[in-house]
Design a protein around this motif. Structure first.
Motif, short mmCIF file in Angstrom:
data_model
loop_
_atom_site.label_atom_id
_atom_site.label_comp_id
_atom_site.label_asym_id
_atom_site.label_seq_id
_atom_site.Cartn_x
_atom_site.Cartn_y
_atom_site.Cartn_z
N PHE A 84 -3.41 4.32 6.82
CA PHE A 84 -3.40 5.19 7.99
C PHE A 84 -4.30 4.63 9.09
N GLU A 85 -5.47 4.14 8.70
CA GLU A 85 -6.40 3.58 9.67
C GLU A 85 -5.82 2.33 10.34
N ALA A 86 -5.05 1.53 9.60
CA ALA A 86 -4.43 0.35 10.19
C ALA A 86 -3.39 0.74 11.24
N ILE A 87 -2.63 1.78 10.97
CA ILE A 87 -1.67 2.27 11.97
C ILE A 87 -2.41 2.66 13.25
N LEU A 88 -3.50 3.41 13.10
CA LEU A 88 -4.26 3.84 14.27
C LEU A 88 -4.88 2.65 15.01
N GLU A 89 -5.35 1.66 14.25
CA GLU A 89 -5.98 0.50 14.89
C GLU A 89 -4.96 -0.35 15.64
N VAL A 90 -3.78 -0.53 15.07
CA VAL A 90 -2.73 -1.25 15.80
C VAL A 90 -2.46 -0.52 17.10
N ASP A 102 7.31 5.29 7.08
CA ASP A 102 7.12 5.18 5.63
C ASP A 102 6.01 6.12 5.15
N LEU A 103 4.93 6.22 5.91
CA LEU A 103 3.84 7.12 5.53
C LEU A 103 4.34 8.56 5.45
N ILE A 104 5.10 8.97 6.45
CA ILE A 104 5.63 10.33 6.46
C ILE A 104 6.61 10.54 5.30
N ASN A 105 7.47 9.57 5.07
CA ASN A 105 8.47 9.70 4.01
C ASN A 105 7.88 9.68 2.61
N HIS A 106 6.91 8.83 2.39
CA HIS A 106 6.35 8.66 1.04
C HIS A 106 5.14 9.54 0.76
N HIS A 107 4.36 9.85 1.79
CA HIS A 107 3.11 10.57 1.58
C HIS A 107 2.90 11.68 2.62
N GLY A 108 4.01 12.23 3.12
CA GLY A 108 3.92 13.27 4.13
C GLY A 108 3.01 14.43 3.78
N LEU A 129 0.81 -1.22 0.00
CA LEU A 129 0.00 0.00 0.00
C LEU A 129 0.85 1.27 0.00
N ILE A 130 2.00 1.25 0.62
CA ILE A 130 2.81 2.48 0.70
C ILE A 130 3.37 2.88 -0.66
N HIS A 131 3.51 1.93 -1.55
CA HIS A 131 4.09 2.23 -2.85
C HIS A 131 3.05 2.63 -3.90
N MET A 132 1.83 2.84 -3.49
CA MET A 132 0.81 3.35 -4.40
C MET A 132 1.04 4.85 -4.55
#
Length: 126
Positions: free
Chosen positions: A50-56, A76-82, A39-42
């Motif tokens: 993002f929701e999975a991070i919050l749920e974990v 990765d979210l911040i680096n790729h889609h900040g 998903l991060i490479h989309m």
């Protein structure tokens, strides 16, 4: 994503990262990590990432899992889609002390502007 599939993904991620024998790519739960990587490479990070991070985080999985969650998916979210997510990261950090603490485990990345905004809302680096 179907709520049952989402729940299965989050649960599998926590179990995988909690397993002391998780250093194998053939681990039966490695697919949960691969889902984050896929998903991060989309072109645009999916909402479920993002929701999975919050749920974990909501499931309070313990320090080992949280360290990997910070240094892996959140970083990765911040680096790729900040730019796409910084407003939401700031808002979540202001209302969620656990998320603010989780941001403390992220290493510097993204653009200087995005990183400066992360630094303003994150907890103590760890």
């Amino acid at each position: 994503m179907d709520p049952k599939k989402f729940d299965k993904w989050v649960a599998a991620y926590i179990l995988f990262e909690s397993d002391p024998d998780n250093d194998r790519d053939d681990h039966p739960l490695f697919w949960a990590v691969e889902k984050f990587m896929e998903l991060i490479h989309m072109d645009e990070a999916s909402e479920e990432y993002f929701e999975a991070i919050l749920e974990v985080l909501r499931r309070n999985p313990g320090d080992k899992v949280l360290a990997v969650l910070a240094a892996g998916p959140l970083e990765d979210l911040i680096n790729h889609h900040g730019p796409q997510y910084i407003d939401r990261i700031e808002a979540e950090s202001k209302t969620n002390p656990q998320f603010r603490r989780l941001l403390g485990g992220v290493w510097e990345g993204s653009t200087p502007e995005i990183w400066a905004r992360v630094e303003r809302v994150r907890g103590e680096p760890w």
